[in-house]
Design an enzyme around this catalytic site. Structure first.
Site, PDB file in Angstrom:
ATOM      1  N   ASP A  92      -2.210   5.730  68.178  1.00 18.07           N
ATOM      2  CA  ASP A  92      -1.510   5.491  66.923  1.00 18.07           C
ATOM      3  C   ASP A  92      -0.019   5.577  67.189  1.00 18.07           C
ATOM      4  O   ASP A  92       0.628   6.008  66.435  1.00 18.07           O
ATOM      5  CB  ASP A  92      -1.901   6.529  65.983  1.00 18.07           C
ATOM      6  CG  ASP A  92      -1.610   6.412  64.606  1.00 18.07           C
ATOM      7  OD1 ASP A  92      -1.563   5.110  64.385  1.00 18.07           O
ATOM      8  OD2 ASP A  92      -1.577   7.247  63.617  1.00 18.07           O
ATOM      9  N   GLY A 128       5.484  14.876  56.188  1.00 12.94           N
ATOM     10  CA  GLY A 128       5.054  13.486  56.263  1.00 12.94           C
ATOM     11  C   GLY A 128       3.517  13.755  55.850  1.00 12.94           C
ATOM     12  O   GLY A 128       2.923  14.554  56.014  1.00 12.94           O
ATOM     13  N   GLY A 137      -0.181  11.056  55.938  1.00  7.63           N
ATOM     14  CA  GLY A 137      -0.964   9.805  56.324  1.00  7.63           C
ATOM     15  C   GLY A 137      -2.456   9.762  56.151  1.00  7.63           C
ATOM     16  O   GLY A 137      -3.003  10.762  55.615  1.00  7.63           O
ATOM     17  N   GLY A 168      -3.859  13.010  57.692  1.00  6.08           N
ATOM     18  CA  GLY A 168      -3.622  14.343  57.125  1.00  6.08           C
ATOM     19  C   GLY A 168      -2.334  14.540  56.885  1.00  6.08           C
ATOM     20  O   GLY A 168      -1.534  13.676  56.769  1.00  6.08           O
TER      21      GLY A 168
END
Length: 428
Positions: free
Chosen positions: A147, A33, A35, A38
């Site tokens: 987060d 993944g 974002g 990073g």
């Protein structure tokens, strides 16, 4: 993409042309993944053991920034492994800093909901328990996730796991309107938009928004434009899907605009575990996290929860031992908060039965009649009266009579006054 030594990983994408192919002792075999913080890669060592490697977008050339980053990652490594993906170590001396953590195989909550639909029933309950157990463990180590969102919850074979905790804090990312809006705005607490201090209550808000997304397939404050979502988070009530009454009430409390009105993650966990009978008495934090971890990691998440007979409190049990009353559904909730008990009289005043006051008065009169200090005072004053009578008359008989009268008068007056004062203090 390099050849995998183990079984294939769902959702693993090929490396891009400029992606690194190694990170320390690990070879990078694909992208998990990406974002604003990073890119996350799947890494394997020579033995085939897998890890998640996050190459972070941060400049650590400043010694103070590097020191703060190392400090936050060290704190994240101290988090107990309850429903979390453990942080293993971080490399900060190379050209591209990275963080290595435990790899959890499974779909993220976001992808699961998008591909398979909302989470319901007992699976939703276990998801709520697992994720808030992780938060309680994270907060007990002095770490704030910063987060939490559906993309940072992985549905592993042994239950949900929370990942990426502490990294946003390590990066010094406050996620204000001008910094980062990568799909996480709807899970940010109102105080984040005011640029207030970041604390555990921000994570509690994000947890509630994440569970609401899992139950309904949409964030409780929408997912359209940045400023529209910000306005709803700051001013509007949440738009929640249908959920069990206990969970609905908890979610609403955790989405309170004022962080002081939100319960702690540990308190949320206790209330969820009491719902299914797993906790009937106070537990140490470590034991509580263990029960939460076991509940979330049940091997058959779609089976009904075990029916445990509620514990009946013994006679004379204190109020804290009595099981809570059934939760009132949100639409029928009374104006007074359900967690505040209604008292018709102050708790420290015992109920008085008829006749108790009269018995207390009799006991007071008897105690005053045989009070040693009162008798001694009367004898002393009677002796003084007898001495005065003897000096005045030089005869023993009149002196004794004067002393006896003085004793009786002083004794009776003192008895009546003391009893009257005692009754007045009882009425006050």
């Amino acid at each position: 993409m390099s050849e995998l030594a183990g079984p294939p990983v769902p959702g693993l994408a090929k490396l891009w042309t400029h992606d690194p192919v190694t990170a320390g002792p690990y070879r990078l075999v694909g992208r998990l993944g990406a974002g604003g913080q990073g890119v996350v890669y799947l890494g394997e060592d020579d033995a085939g053991d897998r890890v998640a490697v996050k190459m972070v977008n941060v400049d650590l050339s400043d010694p103070r920034a590097r020191s703060q980053f190392v400090k936050e990652i060290a704190a994240a490594r101290r988090v107990a492994p309850f429903c979390t993906a453990q942080v293993l170590f971080a490399e900060v001396d190379g050209e591209r800093p990275y963080v290595v953590s435990e790899f959890i195989e499974g779909l993220t909550l976001h992808r699961h909901v998008r591909e398979r639909g909302p989470v319901t029933g007992n699976a939703l309950h276990r998801l709520a328990v697992g994720t808030v157990t992780a938060l309680a463990a994270i907060h007990s180590a002095g770490v704030v996730h910063c987060d939490l969102k559906p993309d940072n919850v992985v549905l592993g074979q042994d239950g949900p796991r929370v990942i990426d905790f502490g990294i946003a804090r390590a990066l010094g990312n406050t996620e204000t309107a001008s910094s980062r809006v990568m799909g996480t705005t709807a899970y940010m607490a109102p105080e984040r938009f005011r640029n207030d201090a970041i604390g555990p209550q921000c994570d509690v808000f994000a947890w509630a928004a994440t569970i609401a997304f899992a139950a309904g397939g949409r964030p409780p404050f929408g997912s359209d434009s940045l400023f529209a979502v910000m306005h709803r988070v700051l001013h509007d009530p949440p738009d929640l899907p249908a959920m069990p009454p206990v969970l609905d009430e908890l979610i609403r409390e955790c989405l309170a605009k004022d962080p002081a009105d939100r319960p702690t993650a540990e308190r949320v966990l206790v209330r969820l575990l009491r719902q299914d009978g797993r906790v009937t008495e106070p537990l140490r934090r470590e034991s509580l996290l263990e029960v939460g971890n076991e509940t979330a990691g049940a091997p058959t998440p779609d089976q009904p929860l075990p029916q445990i007979t509620p514990t009946t409190p013994p006679p004379g049990a204190t109020q804290s031992q009595v099981p809570a009353r059934p939760t009132v559904p949100t639409q029928a909730r009374p104006a007074q908060p359900a967690h505040l008990p209604v008292q018709t009289q102050p708790a420290h005043l015992p109920a008085t039965e008829p006749g108790v006051r009269a018995e207390e008065g009799g006991a007071s009169l008897r105690s005053e009649a045989f009070d040693a200090w009162g008798i001694s005072t009367a004898l002393f004053l009677g002796s003084v009266g007898a001495a005065a009578g003897y000096v005045a008359s030089s005869a023993v008989g009149p002196a004794a009579a004067v002393g006896a009268v003085a004793f009786v008068v002083v004794y009776l007056v003192r008895l009546l006054v003391a009893t009257a004062l005692g009754r007045r203090s009882d009425r006050g």
